[in-house]
Design a protein around this motif. Structure first.
Motif, PDB file in Angstrom:
ATOM      1  N   ILE A  88      19.026 -17.515  22.538  1.00  0.00           N
ATOM      2  CA  ILE A  88      19.527 -18.252  21.378  1.00  0.00           C
ATOM      3  C   ILE A  88      18.451 -19.176  20.823  1.00  0.00           C
ATOM      4  O   ILE A  88      18.277 -19.299  19.601  1.00  0.00           O
ATOM      5  CB  ILE A  88      20.797 -19.042  21.763  1.00  0.00           C
ATOM      6  CG1 ILE A  88      21.923 -18.063  22.138  1.00  0.00           C
ATOM      7  CG2 ILE A  88      21.246 -19.949  20.629  1.00  0.00           C
ATOM      8  CD1 ILE A  88      23.142 -18.723  22.761  1.00  0.00           C
ATOM      9  N   GLU A  89      17.690 -19.835  21.714  1.00  0.00           N
ATOM     10  CA  GLU A  89      16.594 -20.709  21.273  1.00  0.00           C
ATOM     11  C   GLU A  89      15.543 -19.923  20.494  1.00  0.00           C
ATOM     12  O   GLU A  89      14.893 -20.460  19.587  1.00  0.00           O
ATOM     13  CB  GLU A  89      15.951 -21.384  22.485  1.00  0.00           C
ATOM     14  CG  GLU A  89      16.817 -22.475  23.100  1.00  0.00           C
ATOM     15  CD  GLU A  89      16.300 -22.931  24.460  1.00  0.00           C
ATOM     16  OE1 GLU A  89      15.242 -22.413  24.901  1.00  0.00           O
ATOM     17  OE2 GLU A  89      16.950 -23.795  25.085  1.00  0.00           O
ATOM     18  N   ASN A  90      15.380 -18.637  20.851  1.00  0.00           N
ATOM     19  CA  ASN A  90      14.433 -17.763  20.139  1.00  0.00           C
ATOM     20  C   ASN A  90      15.073 -17.071  18.934  1.00  0.00           C
ATOM     21  O   ASN A  90      14.522 -16.102  18.410  1.00  0.00           O
ATOM     22  CB  ASN A  90      13.858 -16.712  21.100  1.00  0.00           C
ATOM     23  CG  ASN A  90      12.906 -17.308  22.108  1.00  0.00           C
ATOM     24  OD1 ASN A  90      12.122 -18.189  21.783  1.00  0.00           O
ATOM     25  ND2 ASN A  90      12.977 -16.847  23.344  1.00  0.00           N
ATOM     26  N   GLU A  91      16.254 -17.581  18.540  1.00  0.00           N
ATOM     27  CA  GLU A  91      16.977 -17.097  17.347  1.00  0.00           C
ATOM     28  C   GLU A  91      17.413 -15.643  17.478  1.00  0.00           C
ATOM     29  O   GLU A  91      17.470 -14.905  16.488  1.00  0.00           O
ATOM     30  CB  GLU A  91      16.139 -17.309  16.085  1.00  0.00           C
ATOM     31  CG  GLU A  91      15.825 -18.780  15.839  1.00  0.00           C
ATOM     32  CD  GLU A  91      15.081 -19.009  14.533  1.00  0.00           C
ATOM     33  OE1 GLU A  91      14.560 -18.025  13.972  1.00  0.00           O
ATOM     34  OE2 GLU A  91      15.039 -20.166  14.090  1.00  0.00           O
ATOM     35  N   VAL A  92      17.719 -15.228  18.709  1.00  0.00           N
ATOM     36  CA  VAL A  92      18.307 -13.909  18.935  1.00  0.00           C
ATOM     37  C   VAL A  92      19.820 -14.095  19.002  1.00  0.00           C
ATOM     38  O   VAL A  92      20.320 -14.774  19.899  1.00  0.00           O
ATOM     39  CB  VAL A  92      17.801 -13.277  20.251  1.00  0.00           C
ATOM     40  CG1 VAL A  92      18.483 -11.923  20.489  1.00  0.00           C
ATOM     41  CG2 VAL A  92      16.289 -13.120  20.224  1.00  0.00           C
ATOM     42  N   PRO A  93      20.592 -13.534  18.055  1.00  0.00           N
ATOM     43  CA  PRO A  93      22.044 -13.698  18.101  1.00  0.00           C
ATOM     44  C   PRO A  93      22.655 -12.969  19.292  1.00  0.00           C
ATOM     45  O   PRO A  93      22.280 -11.833  19.588  1.00  0.00           O
ATOM     46  CB  PRO A  93      22.514 -13.088  16.774  1.00  0.00           C
ATOM     47  CG  PRO A  93      21.431 -12.133  16.395  1.00  0.00           C
ATOM     48  CD  PRO A  93      20.153 -12.720  16.905  1.00  0.00           C
ATOM     49  N   VAL A  94      23.581 -13.650  19.972  1.00  0.00           N
ATOM     50  CA  VAL A  94      24.238 -13.083  21.151  1.00  0.00           C
ATOM     51  C   VAL A  94      25.748 -13.079  20.921  1.00  0.00           C
ATOM     52  O   VAL A  94      26.325 -14.096  20.542  1.00  0.00           O
ATOM     53  CB  VAL A  94      23.911 -13.891  22.421  1.00  0.00           C
ATOM     54  CG1 VAL A  94      24.656 -13.316  23.622  1.00  0.00           C
ATOM     55  CG2 VAL A  94      22.400 -13.898  22.683  1.00  0.00           C
ATOM     56  N   VAL A  95      26.370 -11.920  21.148  1.00  0.00           N
ATOM     57  CA  VAL A  95      27.828 -11.791  21.083  1.00  0.00           C
ATOM     58  C   VAL A  95      28.340 -11.514  22.487  1.00  0.00           C
ATOM     59  O   VAL A  95      27.805 -10.656  23.189  1.00  0.00           O
ATOM     60  CB  VAL A  95      28.253 -10.647  20.128  1.00  0.00           C
ATOM     61  CG1 VAL A  95      29.753 -10.383  20.239  1.00  0.00           C
ATOM     62  CG2 VAL A  95      27.886 -10.994  18.694  1.00  0.00           C
ATOM     63  N   LEU A  96      29.366 -12.253  22.905  1.00  0.00           N
ATOM     64  CA  LEU A  96      29.987 -12.042  24.207  1.00  0.00           C
ATOM     65  C   LEU A  96      31.361 -11.418  24.028  1.00  0.00           C
ATOM     66  O   LEU A  96      32.108 -11.821  23.135  1.00  0.00           O
ATOM     67  CB  LEU A  96      30.132 -13.372  24.964  1.00  0.00           C
ATOM     68  CG  LEU A  96      28.841 -14.118  25.303  1.00  0.00           C
ATOM     69  CD1 LEU A  96      29.165 -15.428  25.990  1.00  0.00           C
ATOM     70  CD2 LEU A  96      27.921 -13.271  26.171  1.00  0.00           C
ATOM     71  N   VAL A  97      31.685 -10.431  24.856  1.00  0.00           N
ATOM     72  CA  VAL A  97      33.023  -9.846  24.840  1.00  0.00           C
ATOM     73  C   VAL A  97      33.632  -9.967  26.233  1.00  0.00           C
ATOM     74  O   VAL A  97      32.919 -10.027  27.226  1.00  0.00           O
ATOM     75  CB  VAL A  97      33.019  -8.362  24.382  1.00  0.00           C
ATOM     76  CG1 VAL A  97      32.535  -8.241  22.953  1.00  0.00           C
ATOM     77  CG2 VAL A  97      32.149  -7.510  25.292  1.00  0.00           C
ATOM     78  N   SER A  98      34.937 -10.039  26.277  1.00  0.00           N
ATOM     79  CA  SER A  98      35.763 -10.143  27.493  1.00  0.00           C
ATOM     80  C   SER A  98      35.741 -11.533  28.115  1.00  0.00           C
ATOM     81  O   SER A  98      36.715 -11.943  28.739  1.00  0.00           O
ATOM     82  CB  SER A  98      35.407  -9.085  28.550  1.00  0.00           C
ATOM     83  OG  SER A  98      34.240  -9.411  29.272  1.00  0.00           O
ATOM     84  N   GLU A  99      34.652 -12.256  27.963  1.00  0.00           N
ATOM     85  CA  GLU A  99      34.532 -13.615  28.499  1.00  0.00           C
ATOM     86  C   GLU A  99      33.879 -14.504  27.445  1.00  0.00           C
ATOM     87  O   GLU A  99      33.009 -14.053  26.701  1.00  0.00           O
ATOM     88  CB  GLU A  99      33.658 -13.639  29.758  1.00  0.00           C
ATOM     89  CG  GLU A  99      34.163 -12.810  30.905  1.00  0.00           C
ATOM     90  CD  GLU A  99      35.356 -13.431  31.616  1.00  0.00           C
ATOM     91  OE1 GLU A  99      35.507 -14.674  31.564  1.00  0.00           O
ATOM     92  OE2 GLU A  99      36.126 -12.675  32.220  1.00  0.00           O
ATOM     93  N   GLY A 100      34.308 -15.764  27.409  1.00  0.00           N
ATOM     94  CA  GLY A 100      33.620 -16.740  26.578  1.00  0.00           C
ATOM     95  C   GLY A 100      32.804 -17.660  27.476  1.00  0.00           C
ATOM     96  O   GLY A 100      32.984 -17.678  28.685  1.00  0.00           O
ATOM     97  N   GLN A 101      31.888 -18.400  26.905  1.00  0.00           N
ATOM     98  CA  GLN A 101      31.085 -19.362  27.665  1.00  0.00           C
ATOM     99  C   GLN A 101      31.009 -20.663  26.874  1.00  0.00           C
ATOM    100  O   GLN A 101      30.499 -20.686  25.755  1.00  0.00           O
ATOM    101  CB  GLN A 101      29.671 -18.826  27.914  1.00  0.00           C
ATOM    102  CG  GLN A 101      29.581 -17.742  28.956  1.00  0.00           C
ATOM    103  CD  GLN A 101      29.804 -18.259  30.370  1.00  0.00           C
ATOM    104  OE1 GLN A 101      29.726 -19.451  30.628  1.00  0.00           O
ATOM    105  NE2 GLN A 101      30.086 -17.344  31.295  1.00  0.00           N
ATOM    106  N   GLU A 102      31.542 -21.729  27.470  1.00  0.00           N
ATOM    107  CA  GLU A 102      31.439 -23.025  26.813  1.00  0.00           C
ATOM    108  C   GLU A 102      29.987 -23.491  26.842  1.00  0.00           C
ATOM    109  O   GLU A 102      29.214 -23.120  27.702  1.00  0.00           O
ATOM    110  CB  GLU A 102      32.338 -24.040  27.516  1.00  0.00           C
ATOM    111  CG  GLU A 102      33.831 -23.696  27.417  1.00  0.00           C
ATOM    112  CD  GLU A 102      34.704 -24.711  28.130  1.00  0.00           C
ATOM    113  OE1 GLU A 102      34.146 -25.710  28.638  1.00  0.00           O
ATOM    114  OE2 GLU A 102      35.925 -24.490  28.185  1.00  0.00           O
TER     115      GLU A 102
END
Length: 351
Positions: free
Chosen positions: A149-163
């Motif tokens: 994320i710091e390197n501006e790579v978008p990340v999508v999570l499925v099945s679990e979220g992360q606070e």
């Protein structure tokens, strides 16, 4: 279907050149703000839609990493359906100029999520444009996601979220509500004050914990007197099976069973058969897969709360693709898909 509006027609209506329209609609320099706004307004009123596929083919390939747990052994149930959802959606992805890298990960030091992503970032010199992942992320994995994320790579999570992770979005079922639904269905079928065996899954998985909390919350709030016997753990199925079998053999007050996870739904059904309790103890399982479907057809499992993992993967990929290709931000940072209550009467619809 109406005639497709071309960039030529927009240029004629705006009385400018095709190049000016192209620069205005693509945010390029060389066009004043006033002219840009006028062209965008005219294009919108005319119903102009840019040829996204054609424009994407002119650019370098978008490189996307699909990193779900490897669909082997017990992972083949829920996570196998995530992979199936991705492969169904892949047919749409090949239309675009995209390079998809499959990176299944495992709970070992060599092929972990973190190691796989670090290897790929080195291999492609950081030229990764998006990542979609699912399943349990350990502390070192979360640090890897933060670096992406710091390197501006978008990340999508499925099945679990992360606070505390600024991912593009997460797509999951509403776990707490899943537990509530299971508790309501189960308590309608069993005598008051009877016991319930609950396979509560992995304490390190937010989805399992919230599901369990929802189940217990319904029992408490509804004033039911059921005793809940919880079995935790995500060990191999045969280990959990022995624990379930031991409880069933030594406690005849158990009238209902529920598993928050797909893999342990199978364990409950097998243990009920081994004890000759099929049809006598009511079972609610999680998620549809060939084995759970067969146990439902035989009447061993009465209901299944299907969290639609296949759809979770498809929606997550669509959000990532829309962002990468169309620059569309997801409307919600946490998107919750409705789970489905499956019983024998509607089973054919979902299989």
């Amino acid at each position: 279907m109406g005639k497709k509006i071309t960039i030529n027609e927009v240029a004629l209506a705006a009385q400018v050149s095709n190049g000016t329209v192209h620069r205005a609609l693509n945010g390029k320099t060389g066009v004043s703000d006033a002219v840009r706004e006028r062209i965008i307004k005219i294009a919108r009123e005319m119903g102009y839609e840019p040829n996204i596929v054609a424009s994407s083919l002119k650019k370098k390939p978008l490189r996307v990493v699909v990193a779900f747990p490897g669909p082997t052994q017990e992972n083949r149930f829920f996570y196998g359906e995530l992979w199936n959802g991705y492969r169904t959606f892949y047919k749409e992805l090949v239309t675009y100029n995209m390079e998809i890298i499959e990176a299944p990960y495992y709970n070992d030091e060599v092929n972990s999520f973190s190691n796989n992503l670090k290897t790929l970032m080195r291999q492609y010199q950081g030229d990764i444009h998006g990542v979609i992942s699912g399943g349990k992320l350990l502390e070192k994995d979360i640090l890897t996601v933060k670096r992406l994320i710091e390197n501006e790579v978008p990340v999508v999570l499925v099945s679990e979220g992360q606070e505390n992770l600024e991912c593009l979005c997460s797509v999951q079922s509403e776990h707490w509500l899943d537990g509530q639904m299971a508790a309501e269905l189960l308590t309608m079928q069993i005598p008051d004050e009877s016991s319930i065996l609950l396979c509560a899954g992995d304490v390190l998985l937010s989805s399992n914990c919230k599901n369990t909390e929802g189940f217990e919350s319904f029992i408490k709030e509804s004033g039911k007197k059921h005793r809940i016997i919880k079995i935790y753990g995500m060990e191999a199925n045969d280990v959990v099976y022995k624990r379930v079998l031991d409880v069933l053999k030594n406690d005849d007050s158990i009238q209902g069973m529920y598993s928050v996870s797909a893999r342990h739904s199978l364990v409950l059904a097998e243990a009920a058969e081994a004890c000759g309790l099929e049809g006598k103890v009511r079972i609610i399982g999680s998620d549809l897969y060939p084995e759970s479907v067969e146990y439902m057809k035989k009447g061993v499992i009465q209901f299944i709360i299907d969290k639609n993992p296949r759809k979770q993967a498809q929606v997550g990929l669509k959000r990532l693709m829309d962002y990468l290709i169309r620059k569309e931000q997801p409307l919600e940072s946490n998107e919750y898909l409705a789970s489905t209550i499956v019983c024998r009467s509607n089973l054919r619809k979902y299989v």
